[in-house]
Design an enzyme around this catalytic site. Sequence first.
Site, short mmCIF file in Angstrom:
data_model
loop_
_atom_site.label_atom_id
_atom_site.label_comp_id
_atom_site.label_asym_id
_atom_site.label_seq_id
_atom_site.Cartn_x
_atom_site.Cartn_y
_atom_site.Cartn_z
N GLN A 96 11.27 9.65 -20.27
CA GLN A 96 12.25 10.28 -21.17
C GLN A 96 13.07 9.22 -21.89
OE1 GLN A 96 14.25 13.84 -19.04
NE2 GLN A 96 13.46 12.55 -17.42
N HIS A 140 10.29 11.59 -25.20
CA HIS A 140 11.40 11.84 -26.13
C HIS A 140 11.44 10.87 -27.29
CE1 HIS A 140 13.70 14.19 -22.76
NE2 HIS A 140 12.80 14.92 -23.37
N CYS A 164 9.25 14.08 -45.79
CA CYS A 164 8.63 14.04 -47.12
C CYS A 164 7.14 13.66 -47.04
CB CYS A 164 9.38 13.07 -48.02
SG CYS A 164 9.09 11.35 -47.60
N CYS A 188 14.72 6.49 -46.22
CA CYS A 188 13.26 6.63 -46.19
C CYS A 188 12.67 5.80 -47.35
CB CYS A 188 12.91 8.11 -46.36
SG CYS A 188 11.17 8.40 -46.70
N GLY A 234 14.96 8.23 -11.36
CA GLY A 234 16.10 7.96 -12.23
C GLY A 234 16.37 9.01 -13.28
N PRO A 241 19.88 7.65 -6.64
CA PRO A 241 21.00 7.50 -5.70
C PRO A 241 21.79 8.79 -5.52
CG PRO A 241 21.47 6.34 -7.77
CD PRO A 241 20.06 6.83 -7.86
#
Length: 240
Positions: A100, A118, A130, A149, A188, A215
């Site tokens: 991710q 992601h 476009c 762009c 994590g 953790p």
Amino acid sequence: MDDAIDRLHRLIDASTRITVVTGAGVSAASGVPTFRGAGGLWRSFRAEDLATPAAFRRDPRLVWEWYDWRRGIIAACEPNAAHRAIAAWSRRPGFTLITQNVDGLHERAGTSNVLRYHGSIWHLRCATDCGQPEWEDRRAPLPALPPLCPSCGGPARPSVVWFGEPIERAVAAAADAASDCDLFLSIGTSSVVYPAAGLLAQARRRGATTVEINPDATPSTSSVDFVIRMPAEEALRGSS
Ligand SMILES: NC(=O)c1ccc[n+]([C@@H]2O[C@H](COP(=O)([O-])OP(=O)(O)OC[C@H]3O[C@@H](n4cnc5c(N)ncnc54)[C@H](O)[C@@H]3O)[C@@H](O)[C@H]2O)c1
Ligand SMILES: [Zn+2]
């Protein structure tokens, strides 16, 4: 806790198809702030209020200032022991990493077969779609915000998946296929962002042994086969 790490090593040695899903916690020791927990705020904004299509429509410059700040932090970060251990596992056939993270640190550690669930903070695309293919831009800071762009001159956006946006179809299909595995490790991640968080339950239904390394407890903690409640860079130090 050493017993759990020994058990993990035995499982890795005994498994053919290994799938790992990682979240921001894997990069925390490298100095990349997570979204949840300490360091999760930027100027008083929560990530959930900036990483959305609506926030970008409202104020593209503000969203870009946040990304430019994050890109600057990440550019100065190095992969840690957790990235290196996962990179070593990735040399085995049957391995898939679903990350991710948008920071690119797994790739910098030399990991093969990475699904960027992601997207990537180093890739940009046209905000108005476009037709210009996405492009890479590693400059940090960027010379002007928002960047433009090159085809239509309109604003560009980071090529990341924002809250409320779908996962790219081919990536979602590959991740779905990778949830059919022998060993599924969730490392994590707070396991609250869907559909990524659903991959673990899917792997479990398909018969995988499931492990969480974090953790802190997460909504997935009670459903995994075992938990290593440690920072990833400590649990995986020296693993390969
Ligand atoms: N590095 C990055 O690219 C980055 C950073 C922040 C957020 N994000 C994005 O944020 C979304 C949020 O989900 P998420 O679950 O990835 O992150 P999150 O910020 O929601 O959760 C981070 C998790 O990491 C755990 N953690 C903290 N330090 C750790 C360590 N040293 N070792 C192991 N675990 C540790 C925390 O307990 C928490 O459960 C993702 O979609 C991702 O795209 C990416
Ligand atoms: Zn364009």
